[in-house]
Write a protein that holds these residues in place. Structure first.
Motif, PDB file in Angstrom:
ATOM      1  N   GLU A   1      -3.581  51.066  10.702  1.00 57.11           N
ATOM      2  CA  GLU A   1      -3.158  51.254   9.321  1.00 57.11           C
ATOM      3  C   GLU A   1      -1.951  52.183   9.296  1.00 57.11           C
ATOM      4  OE1 GLU A   1      -4.763  49.629   6.691  1.00 57.11           O
ATOM      5  OE2 GLU A   1      -5.698  48.683   8.406  1.00 57.11           O
TER       6      GLU A   1
ATOM      7  N   THR B   1      -8.456  48.808  15.745  1.00 62.62           N
ATOM      8  CA  THR B   1      -7.753  49.967  16.301  1.00 62.62           C
ATOM      9  C   THR B   1      -8.704  50.887  17.062  1.00 62.62           C
ATOM     10  OG1 THR B   1      -6.153  49.857  14.524  1.00 62.62           O
ATOM     11  CG2 THR B   1      -6.338  51.972  15.653  1.00 62.62           C
TER      12      THR B   1
ATOM     13  N   LYS C   1      -8.315  45.248   2.027  1.00 64.61           N
ATOM     14  CA  LYS C   1      -9.702  45.713   1.908  1.00 64.61           C
ATOM     15  C   LYS C   1      -9.837  46.950   1.033  1.00 64.61           C
ATOM     16  CE  LYS C   1      -7.645  47.018   5.723  1.00 64.61           C
ATOM     17  NZ  LYS C   1      -7.178  46.633   7.018  1.00 64.61           N
TER      18      LYS C   1
HETATM   19  N1  HSE Z   1      -6.346  48.693  10.913  1.00 70.40           N
HETATM   20  C1  HSE Z   1      -7.220  47.575  10.851  1.00 70.40           C
HETATM   21  C2  HSE Z   1      -7.956  47.457  12.184  1.00 70.40           C
HETATM   22  C3  HSE Z   1      -6.447  46.333  10.558  1.00 70.40           C
HETATM   23  O1  HSE Z   1      -7.523  48.096  13.146  1.00 70.40           O
HETATM   24  O2  HSE Z   1      -8.943  46.763  12.272  1.00 70.40           O
HETATM   25  C4  HSE Z   1      -7.277  45.147  10.207  1.00 70.40           C
HETATM   26  O3  HSE Z   1      -8.035  45.380   9.041  1.00 70.40           O
END
Ligand code: HSE
Length: 410
Positions: free
Chosen positions: A185, A156, A100
């Protein structure tokens, strides 16, 4: 037979490999030809793993193989993902990505190169993990004037807020768990500061309204300031605090916002817990639609990438989307009117003197000397002007309203 390659064999890339192995019979039947994963590009070694037989450390192996028609980019980050993607597209290969950050930063250019080369740059997995939402906006809902897109787009932060609400966990403990489960992430600020959700709503809103919306123009607030006490007030008000990514278009203009909001049971997004994501899309003919699923994690995100790969293999030429590269003018969120929740150190009379009539007033027995109140509808500018240098305000949240539910109540 179609030959494909995977660049980046981390959580999502490895999931793509597994999915093609696990569902190979079904995929062959549906596509009408076999899809062979011919290369897996990664810096690491995978000793003893079946992926070892197709592992390469050299991007040129993929670029220079004319039989590779589709490349999966699951490297994450901007560099070298941008350069590799561009080279693949210019070599006439379609690219399918979950990245993204790259889509939000260079998606316009990469889409345009793909169109010139009559191939595809597809990014279903970039928003909402396994939830089919990009194809819905590009295809199923193309007859609609889209009026609103609102989602829980970061697994998250939703996991953290759910853990804090349901289990009384501390922010740090819940974040660590999300990281261990592979949701977060690499740098968790992207999640907890709202940047990841910001990129996703910019991508979805661009597709929904047909013009490019830069993520840099999106007013973004994260969840790092949410406290257990704020969550207790939300509970008392029969609400939840959720990180919402939202954009709305009406007669005044279009605005986009990412922020933690207090939402009540009238809003179906309150029921979206844990790592799950959901997106509500409101169209002028269809009304409100909602899409729900795993927003992060290896196989769910891989599923979306694999769907794109199959689409690219099947159609072999650019799938047209009605979305132009010109930047859309947005109005400031300061112009948006709504009620606000305020934690107020002082009396109800003092709060009323500042905000006017309050629609709700609640007390938490363990927090002496303070109250929680819901104001009437105010523009964000009016509200922010009112609370400048007012030490009684401990914290505040936008009270997100589901307008359709309100209309039904009237
Ligand atoms: N870090 C992102 C989340 C991963 O927690 O949604 C998925 O895009």
């Amino acid at each position: 037979m179609a030959k494909i390659a995977i660049m980046g064999c981390g959580t999502v890339g490895y999931g793509v490999y597994r999915t093609f192995m696990m569902n190979s019979e079904t995929i062959t039947r549906r596509v009408g030809e076999r899809i062979q994963v011919a290369y897996a590009l990664d810096l690491r070694e995978f000793p003893g793993d079946p992926i070892e037989s197709i592992l390469t450390h050299d991007f040129n192996d993929i670029l220079n193989d004319p039989q590779v028609s589709v490349v999966v980019e699951t490297m994450g980050g901007l560099h070298p993902a941008y350069e590799f993607t561009k080279k693949c597209l210019l070599a006439g290969k379609s690219v399918c990505t979950s990245n993204k950050e790259l889509v939000a930063e260079h998606g316009v250019e990469l889409r345009s190169i793909a169109m010139d080369m009559n191939v595809n740059y597809l990014f279903e997995a970039s928003c909402g993990g396994g939830i089919p939402i990009i194809r819905v906006l590009n295809s199923s809902l193309t007859a609609e004037e889209i009026e609103e897109v609102t989602g829980i787009l970061n697994g998250t932060t939703n996991y953290i807020l759910t853990s804090m609400t349901e289990e009384g966990k501390d922010f740090a403990v819940a974040l660590k768990e999300a990281q261990q489960k592979g949701y977060a992430e690499l740098h968790p600020e992207a999640d907890v500061e709202g940047w990841d959700a910001c990129r996703k709503i910019a991508i979805l809103s661009s597709l929904a309204y047909g013009h490019h919306i830069s993520y840099k123009d999106v007013h973004t607030e994260g969840i790092t300031k949410v406290t257990k006490e704020d969550i207790e007030y939300a509970r008392l008000l029969d609400c939840r605090i959720k990180l919402l990514a939202t954009s709305r278009r009406d007669a005044n203009g279009t605005w986009v916002l990412v922020a933690p909001m207090m939402i009540g049971k009238e809003n179906p997004l309150t029921a979206v817990d844990g790592v799950m994501n959901a997106v509500m899309v409101k169209g002028n003919a269809v009304g409100t639609t909602m899409f729900y699923g795993s927003g992060a994690g290896s196989l769910p995100t891989a599923s979306a990438v694999c769907g794109d790969v199959i689409e690219a293999v099947k159609y072999k030429k650019t799938i047209k989307t009605a979305y132009t590269a010109d930047n859309m003018d947005l109005i400031s969120v300061d112009e948006v009117e709504r009620p606000f929740f305020v934690r107020w150190k002082g009396t109800k009379e003092e709060a009323e003197a500042l905000f006017g009539t309050l629609s709700e007033i609640v007390y938490l027995p363990e927090l002496d000397g303070e109250i929680g109140v819901i104001t009437g509808h105010l523009s964000e500018k009016q509200f922010k002007d009112l609370i400048v240098d007012v030490p009684q305000v401990i914290s505040w949240y936008r009270r997100g309203k589901n307008e359709e539910a309100e209309e039904k109540e009237d």
